[in-house]
Design a protein around this motif. Structure first.
Motif, mmCIF file in Angstrom:
data_model
loop_
_atom_site.group_PDB
_atom_site.id
_atom_site.type_symbol
_atom_site.label_atom_id
_atom_site.label_comp_id
_atom_site.label_asym_id
_atom_site.label_seq_id
_atom_site.Cartn_x
_atom_site.Cartn_y
_atom_site.Cartn_z
ATOM 1 N N LEU A 1 0.819 -1.211 0.000
ATOM 2 C CA LEU A 1 0.000 0.000 0.000
ATOM 3 C C LEU A 1 0.855 1.264 0.000
ATOM 4 C CD1 LEU A 1 -2.828 -1.074 2.448
ATOM 5 C CD2 LEU A 1 -2.894 -0.996 -0.042
ATOM 6 N N TRP A 2 1.985 1.200 0.705
ATOM 7 C CA TRP A 2 2.865 2.371 0.728
ATOM 8 C C TRP A 2 3.356 2.683 -0.682
ATOM 9 C CZ3 TRP A 2 4.009 6.584 3.017
ATOM 10 C CH2 TRP A 2 5.206 7.239 2.757
ATOM 11 N N ARG A 3 3.732 1.657 -1.429
ATOM 12 C CA ARG A 3 4.236 1.871 -2.782
ATOM 13 C C ARG A 3 3.128 2.367 -3.703
ATOM 14 N NH1 ARG A 3 8.485 3.758 -4.829
ATOM 15 N NH2 ARG A 3 9.590 2.639 -3.226
ATOM 16 N N ILE A 4 1.902 1.836 -3.531
ATOM 17 C CA ILE A 4 0.773 2.308 -4.336
ATOM 18 C C ILE A 4 0.542 3.787 -4.072
ATOM 19 C CG2 ILE A 4 -1.743 2.129 -4.616
ATOM 20 C CD1 ILE A 4 -1.384 -0.910 -4.129
ATOM 21 N N TRP A 5 0.722 4.190 -2.828
ATOM 22 C CA TRP A 5 0.565 5.604 -2.465
ATOM 23 C C TRP A 5 1.717 6.437 -3.029
ATOM 24 C CZ3 TRP A 5 -2.878 8.804 -0.220
ATOM 25 C CH2 TRP A 5 -2.420 10.020 0.246
ATOM 26 N N LYS A 6 2.917 5.889 -2.983
ATOM 27 C CA LYS A 6 4.114 6.658 -3.316
ATOM 28 C C LYS A 6 4.300 6.880 -4.824
ATOM 29 C CE LYS A 6 8.880 7.006 -1.987
ATOM 30 N NZ LYS A 6 9.957 6.517 -1.209
ATOM 31 N N CYS A 7 3.942 5.895 -5.648
ATOM 32 C CA CYS A 7 4.168 6.020 -7.099
ATOM 33 C C CYS A 7 3.464 7.228 -7.725
ATOM 34 C CB CYS A 7 3.791 4.726 -7.804
ATOM 35 S SG CYS A 7 5.015 3.424 -7.554
ATOM 36 N N PRO A 8 2.166 7.445 -7.466
ATOM 37 C CA PRO A 8 1.540 8.650 -8.029
ATOM 38 C C PRO A 8 2.164 9.939 -7.497
ATOM 39 C CG PRO A 8 -0.140 7.096 -7.330
ATOM 40 C CD PRO A 8 1.179 6.572 -6.839
ATOM 41 N N ASN A 9 2.576 9.919 -6.234
ATOM 42 C CA ASN A 9 3.222 11.107 -5.671
ATOM 43 C C ASN A 9 4.539 11.414 -6.379
ATOM 44 O OD1 ASN A 9 1.180 11.520 -3.883
ATOM 45 N ND2 ASN A 9 2.253 10.677 -2.124
ATOM 46 N N GLU A 10 5.290 10.372 -6.752
ATOM 47 C CA GLU A 10 6.541 10.597 -7.481
ATOM 48 C C GLU A 10 6.268 11.261 -8.823
ATOM 49 O OE1 GLU A 10 8.715 6.935 -7.708
ATOM 50 O OE2 GLU A 10 9.180 6.943 -5.564
ATOM 51 N N LYS A 11 5.193 10.876 -9.478
ATOM 52 C CA LYS A 11 4.852 11.493 -10.766
ATOM 53 C C LYS A 11 4.448 12.950 -10.569
ATOM 54 C CE LYS A 11 2.150 10.962 -14.933
ATOM 55 N NZ LYS A 11 3.205 11.031 -15.892
ATOM 56 N N ILE A 12 3.628 13.208 -9.555
ATOM 57 C CA ILE A 12 3.141 14.569 -9.324
ATOM 58 C C ILE A 12 4.255 15.503 -8.868
ATOM 59 C CG2 ILE A 12 1.636 15.977 -7.845
ATOM 60 C CD1 ILE A 12 -0.297 13.533 -7.831
ATOM 61 N N PHE A 13 5.038 15.063 -7.869
ATOM 62 C CA PHE A 13 6.005 15.963 -7.247
ATOM 63 C C PHE A 13 7.394 15.906 -7.860
ATOM 64 C CE2 PHE A 13 2.861 15.104 -3.866
ATOM 65 C CZ PHE A 13 2.382 16.393 -3.726
ATOM 66 N N ASP A 14 7.787 14.754 -8.419
ATOM 67 C CA ASP A 14 9.133 14.612 -8.970
ATOM 68 C C ASP A 14 9.159 14.482 -10.485
ATOM 69 O OD1 ASP A 14 10.025 14.624 -6.345
ATOM 70 O OD2 ASP A 14 10.013 12.432 -6.196
ATOM 71 N N GLY A 15 7.978 14.341 -11.116
ATOM 72 C CA GLY A 15 7.918 14.201 -12.562
ATOM 73 C C GLY A 15 8.384 12.836 -13.055
ATOM 74 N N ARG A 16 8.519 11.854 -12.141
ATOM 75 C CA ARG A 16 8.949 10.504 -12.529
ATOM 76 C C ARG A 16 7.740 9.594 -12.611
ATOM 77 N NH1 ARG A 16 13.130 8.533 -8.328
ATOM 78 N NH2 ARG A 16 11.704 9.606 -6.963
#
Length: 70
Positions: free
Chosen positions: A2-17
């Protein structure tokens, strides 16, 4: 997981990855492995595959507090 599911979209939004699905699963497995290794090294309880490894149990100190008291 669940942590990774949460983290992946955040990486796209905040880091552009952008992280693809397969890579997200691999990262989740890596995260879980690191967590288990860290927990084993620190002596915390870990349940994996039905096996439980834990440090020696210590009964909590009760003092003069009532049950549930702060």
């Amino acid at each position: 997981m669940l942590w990774r599911i949460w983290k992946c979209p955040n990486e796209k939004i905040f880091d552009g990855r952008s992280v693809e699905g397969q890579n997200a699963v691999l990262l989740a497995v890596k995260d879980a492995s690191e967590f288990i290794i860290q927990a084993m090294d620190s002596g915390e309880a870990v349940k994996s595959g039905g096996n439980v490894s834990r440090s020696t149990y210590r009964q909590p100190e009760m003092g003069n507090r009532p049950l549930g008291g702060v």
